[in-house]
Write a protein that holds these residues in place. Structure first.
Motif, short mmCIF file in Angstrom:
data_model
loop_
_atom_site.label_atom_id
_atom_site.label_comp_id
_atom_site.label_asym_id
_atom_site.label_seq_id
_atom_site.Cartn_x
_atom_site.Cartn_y
_atom_site.Cartn_z
N THR A 1 0.83 -1.20 0.00
CA THR A 1 0.00 0.00 0.00
C THR A 1 0.87 1.25 0.00
N ASN A 2 1.93 1.25 0.79
CA ASN A 2 2.85 2.39 0.78
C ASN A 2 3.53 2.52 -0.58
N ILE A 3 3.91 1.41 -1.20
CA ILE A 3 4.51 1.46 -2.53
C ILE A 3 3.52 2.06 -3.54
N ARG B 1 1.95 6.95 -6.68
CA ARG B 1 1.04 8.09 -6.87
C ARG B 1 1.78 9.42 -6.68
N ILE B 2 2.59 9.49 -5.63
CA ILE B 2 3.35 10.72 -5.36
C ILE B 2 4.22 11.07 -6.56
N VAL B 3 4.90 10.06 -7.10
CA VAL B 3 5.81 10.29 -8.23
C VAL B 3 5.02 10.63 -9.50
N ASP C 1 12.56 3.64 -6.15
CA ASP C 1 13.49 2.89 -6.99
C ASP C 1 14.36 1.94 -6.16
N LEU C 2 14.76 2.37 -4.97
CA LEU C 2 15.56 1.50 -4.10
C LEU C 2 14.74 0.32 -3.59
N ILE C 3 13.47 0.55 -3.29
CA ILE C 3 12.60 -0.56 -2.86
C ILE C 3 12.42 -1.55 -4.00
N GLN D 1 10.58 13.95 -6.18
CA GLN D 1 11.81 13.42 -6.76
C GLN D 1 12.55 12.52 -5.75
N ASN D 2 12.53 12.91 -4.49
CA ASN D 2 13.19 12.11 -3.46
C ASN D 2 12.38 10.86 -3.14
#
Length: 196
Positions: free
Chosen positions: A63-65, A70-72, A136-138, A129-130
């Motif tokens: 869910t967080n992913i 969405r944020i991105v 991307d790391l996840i 952006q952050n």
């Protein structure tokens, strides 16, 4: 300052609606996000053995992913992701907008290193952006843990102590839930804060 708020809430958890109703007074630009039900438990890389616990932890992470995506995609800045039992104790102070993630609570679990941060009832994402960097790391990970542990592992692996951090004071606490401070840690200070 806060552009968007996402509140992770399972509709069947009606007892938590009182916490949501408090939050949306101060954060009217909110969206309720129903937790994602995992269909592939092979993604799980945590320590739990019982299927229901594995599903719960994987659901929170997925869910967080979803929200990170969405944020991105929507290029959202100054976003807070709440769990549905977050309680605000005081106003959010001025925040460093160059951080990747700021945990809006300051509780460090016993027997953990001083830079380890766990629980994720209120997390601030200053720049899309952050958030993309974190996403991307996840995505590089072959297995997923519960989101707070996942973020802690990424923080350690990529040496992001100066980018993933927490406040020095407690702005939010978690009221209920199996990961709640109140249920798992014996500290009367939290009970007094909630007037229990």
């Amino acid at each position: 300052m806060i552009e968007k708020v996402f509140i992770i809430h399972q509709k069947t958890a009606v007892k938590r609606e009182k916490y949501i109703n408090r939050l949306i007074i101060d954060y009217p630009n909110y969206e309720i996000i129903e937790p994602i039900t995992p269909d592939n438990l092979d993604l799980y890389g945590g320590k739990r053995k019982k299927e229901n616990r594995i599903k719960a932890e994987l659901s929170l992470t997925l869910t967080n992913i979803y929200i990170y995506n969405r944020i991105v995609q929507e290029k959202l800045n100054n976003v807070i992701i709440f769990e549905d039992d977050a309680i605000q104790l005081e106003p959010i102070p001025e925040l460093d907008l160059d951080k990747y993630i700021i945990y809006l609570h300051s509780y460090r679990h016993e027997n953990k290193k001083s830079n380890e941060i766990y629980d994720c009832q209120a997390m601030f994402y200053p720049k899309w952006q952050n958030t993309k960097i974190i996403l991307d790391l996840i995505k590089k990970e072959s297995k997923l843990k519960i989101i707070d542990v996942q973020l802690q592992k990424i923080k350690e692996k990529y040496k992001l102590d100066n980018k993933i951090c927490q406040l020095n004071k407690m702005v939010f606490i978690q009221a209920v839930g199996y990961s709640s401070i109140l249920e798992y840690y014996k500290n009367d200070r939290y009970k007094k804060m909630l007037d229990l």
